[in-house]
Scaffold this active site. Structure first.
Site, PDB file in Angstrom:
ATOM      1  N   THR A  11      -2.689  -5.415  -1.722  1.00 22.85           N
ATOM      2  CA  THR A  11      -3.639  -5.414  -2.831  1.00 22.85           C
ATOM      3  C   THR A  11      -4.461  -6.699  -2.810  1.00 22.85           C
ATOM      4  O   THR A  11      -3.935  -7.783  -2.570  1.00 22.85           O
ATOM      5  CB  THR A  11      -2.892  -5.286  -4.169  1.00 22.85           C
ATOM      6  OG1 THR A  11      -2.203  -4.040  -4.200  1.00 22.85           O
ATOM      7  CG2 THR A  11      -3.854  -5.357  -5.347  1.00 22.85           C
ATOM      8  N   TRP A  45      -0.848  -2.456   3.314  1.00 22.87           N
ATOM      9  CA  TRP A  45      -0.825  -2.084   1.893  1.00 22.87           C
ATOM     10  C   TRP A  45      -0.909  -3.325   1.000  1.00 22.87           C
ATOM     11  O   TRP A  45      -0.148  -3.469   0.055  1.00 22.87           O
ATOM     12  CB  TRP A  45       0.411  -1.249   1.553  1.00 22.87           C
ATOM     13  CG  TRP A  45       0.555  -0.017   2.379  1.00 22.87           C
ATOM     14  CD1 TRP A  45       1.525   0.244   3.295  1.00 22.87           C
ATOM     15  CD2 TRP A  45      -0.339   1.107   2.390  1.00 22.87           C
ATOM     16  NE1 TRP A  45       1.310   1.472   3.874  1.00 22.87           N
ATOM     17  CE2 TRP A  45       0.163   2.028   3.338  1.00 22.87           C
ATOM     18  CE3 TRP A  45      -1.504   1.426   1.695  1.00 22.87           C
ATOM     19  CZ2 TRP A  45      -0.467   3.248   3.606  1.00 22.87           C
ATOM     20  CZ3 TRP A  45      -2.133   2.633   1.955  1.00 22.87           C
ATOM     21  CH2 TRP A  45      -1.619   3.524   2.894  1.00 22.87           C
ATOM     22  N   HIS A  64       7.658  -2.185   8.623  1.00 24.80           N
ATOM     23  CA  HIS A  64       8.739  -2.822   7.867  1.00 24.80           C
ATOM     24  C   HIS A  64       8.310  -2.987   6.420  1.00 24.80           C
ATOM     25  O   HIS A  64       7.555  -3.903   6.087  1.00 24.80           O
ATOM     26  CB  HIS A  64       9.112  -4.178   8.485  1.00 24.80           C
ATOM     27  CG  HIS A  64       9.696  -4.054   9.857  1.00 24.80           C
ATOM     28  ND1 HIS A  64      11.013  -3.724  10.067  1.00 24.80           N
ATOM     29  CD2 HIS A  64       9.125  -4.173  11.083  1.00 24.80           C
ATOM     30  CE1 HIS A  64      11.250  -3.660  11.368  1.00 24.80           C
ATOM     31  NE2 HIS A  64      10.121  -3.934  12.007  1.00 24.80           N
ATOM     32  N   GLY A  65       8.788  -2.062   5.565  1.00 22.78           N
ATOM     33  CA  GLY A  65       8.518  -2.142   4.146  1.00 22.78           C
ATOM     34  C   GLY A  65       9.763  -2.523   3.374  1.00 22.78           C
ATOM     35  O   GLY A  65       9.897  -3.642   2.877  1.00 22.78           O
ATOM     36  N   SER A  70      -2.373  -4.128 -11.227  1.00 20.10           N
ATOM     37  CA  SER A  70      -1.988  -4.586  -9.888  1.00 20.10           C
ATOM     38  C   SER A  70      -2.795  -5.810  -9.467  1.00 20.10           C
ATOM     39  O   SER A  70      -2.260  -6.746  -8.853  1.00 20.10           O
ATOM     40  CB  SER A  70      -2.178  -3.464  -8.864  1.00 20.10           C
ATOM     41  OG  SER A  70      -1.270  -2.416  -9.082  1.00 20.10           O
ATOM     42  N   GLU A 112       6.916  -2.673  -4.506  1.00 20.18           N
ATOM     43  CA  GLU A 112       7.870  -3.628  -5.081  1.00 20.18           C
ATOM     44  C   GLU A 112       9.285  -3.042  -5.133  1.00 20.18           C
ATOM     45  O   GLU A 112      10.067  -3.325  -6.040  1.00 20.18           O
ATOM     46  CB  GLU A 112       7.448  -4.070  -6.503  1.00 20.18           C
ATOM     47  CG  GLU A 112       5.991  -4.360  -6.703  1.00 20.18           C
ATOM     48  CD  GLU A 112       5.486  -5.541  -5.901  1.00 20.18           C
ATOM     49  OE1 GLU A 112       6.280  -6.138  -5.158  1.00 20.18           O
ATOM     50  OE2 GLU A 112       4.302  -5.841  -5.997  1.00 20.18           O
ATOM     51  N   GLY A 113       9.612  -2.233  -4.144  1.00 19.24           N
ATOM     52  CA  GLY A 113      10.945  -1.647  -4.044  1.00 19.24           C
ATOM     53  C   GLY A 113      10.951  -0.176  -4.404  1.00 19.24           C
ATOM     54  O   GLY A 113      10.601   0.207  -5.511  1.00 19.24           O
TER      55      GLY A 113
END
Length: 406
Positions: free
Chosen positions: A181, A179, A153-154, A108, A385-386
């Site tokens: 990284t 969230w 909103h993700g 990551s 990432e979805g």
């Protein structure tokens, strides 16, 4: 005797349990060199310490690790120029697989640095932005992060609330991202925000934000049960004033950040198979040595059935990753195909980890073995990432021509 029969090899190569389909035959010398270099680095610098880092919920020496990864050419690996390695997509994928075989948090770090922050600047930035940031990021001297997801909103980034307004020649940026990284160790953040520049009065733009800019902060997120050996942060922008040239000039609308996500998802297609491989190999080794009822448990039919099924999904997933990598190198990889790979490989990797845990029995929950650590990490990889649902809908729309997102 026919010419076809005479061309057959007189002796087949032995069966290789680590490469049962002979996938290594698809790789050239440069590909193998990249893979072996990254594998050796991970074995030396990550594997001896990762269980302790994970247990403590920290990634000490992240800046030193970043510099070492930069020296390997692993940061912005598939980008050209500005100190980047210019490697092939397949070589980048092999690096991701080896890094995640050590730990998802390490992969990551590399993915966010190269496939999100650096890719955004490389693809959409001005020449000045590229020259200012990319060489230091490629060397690991500057760590980057990518601010798209928000607390509310993700999966629907179009609804983001972060907002940048014009004030004379400057931009003033306000909002929160979640969230993220690398956030609290980053020297530069690529942040996406709503503006008044779209045709409908609302247009999403990307901004290159030095993290020492007044009003910017990145508190670290604690109490995670997944990706514990990874720096995860919130980004807070409280009227962060940026010069007019902080905006990414070539990125307008959601297409910009979504293309960056597609690039990062490609690395996950490979990386997930690294976590799966490490868990499978741990279970296979354990089954050969663990004795119950007077013989190794690997000699029992049920255990062999589990190992066979795990091997099938592992190497099918690696083949899928190779196929997508070849398409990316050829310039023919579609975002829907990346969704295909991300959905399948992460989902199958989690199942491989769970099955490996059953072979290890109670030992499967111990950090002396990598299985539970990989399984819990993949719970995050499954979402970021979805999510599963988003990729299912991407494929559903592609298959039917009907949009079920709204």
């Amino acid at each position: 005797m026919s010419s076809t029969e005479s061309a057959k090899p007189s002796k087949l190569p032995p069966f290789d349990a680590t490469d049962p389909l002979g996938i290594d035959d698809l790789l050239g010398p440069d590909d193998l060199a990249v893979r072996d270099t990254v594998r050796s680095w991970a074995a030396d610098r990550v594997l001896p310490h990762i269980a302790e880092w994970y247990e403590k919920g920290e990634l000490p020496g992240i800046r030193e690790l970043a510099r070492e990864l930069g020296a390997l050419g692993a940061l912005g690996m598939s980008l050209d120029g500005y100190g980047c390695a210019g490697a092939s997509a397949v070589q980048y994928g092999l690096a991701c697989l080896e890094l995640e075989a050590a730990d998802s948090g390490i992969r990551s770090l590399v993915s966010v640095q190269g496939s999100l922050a650096m890719y955004a600047i490389h693809r959409y930035g001005s020449e000045e932005q590229k020259r200012r940031w990319l060489p230091g990021m490629a060397a690991g001297e500057i760590i980057g992060c990518f601010g798209l997801t928000e607390p509310d909103h993700g999966s629907d980034p179009a609804g983001m609330r972060a907002y940048a307004k014009r004030d004379g020649a400057d931009w003033v940026l306000t909002g929160r991202k979640m969230w993220i990284t690398n956030g609290s160790v980053a020297g530069v953040a690529v942040v996406w925000a709503q503006t008044d520049e779209g045709e409908d009065g609302r247009g999403i733009r990307g901004f290159v934000v030095p993290t020492d800019t007044p009003g910017f902060s990145a508190p670290e997120i604690r109490h995670k049960w997944s990706l514990r050996a990874s720096v995860t942060s919130e980004l807070v922008m409280d009227e962060v004033r940026l010069p007019g040239d902080a905006v990414l000039p070539e990125a307008k609308g959601l297409r910009g950040p979504l293309s960056c996500l597609s690039h990062a998802r490609y690395g996950i297609v490979w990386g997930a198979m690294g976590a799966a491989r490490a868990s499978f190999e741990s279970a296979l080794d354990y089954a050969r040595g663990r004795e119950q009822f007077g013989r190794p448990i690997g000699g029992f039919q049920l255990t062999q059935a589990k190992l066979a099924d795990m091997a099938l999904e592992l190497h099918k997933g690696i083949l899928l990753a190779h196929h997508l990598g070849r398409r990316m190198d050829a310039g023919t990889l579609r975002p829907e195909q990346v969704s295909f790979g991300k959905l399948n490989n992460v989902r199958e990797a989690i199942e491989i980890c769970r099955t490996a845990r059953t072979i290890l029995g109670a030992n499967g929950i111990s950090l002396e073995y990598p299985v539970m650590r990989h399984a819990t990490n993949l719970e995050s990889v499954l979402t970021y990432e979805g999510t599963v649902e988003m990729h299912q809908l991407v494929l559903g729309k592609a298959l039917t021509g009907l949009d079920a997102f709204r």
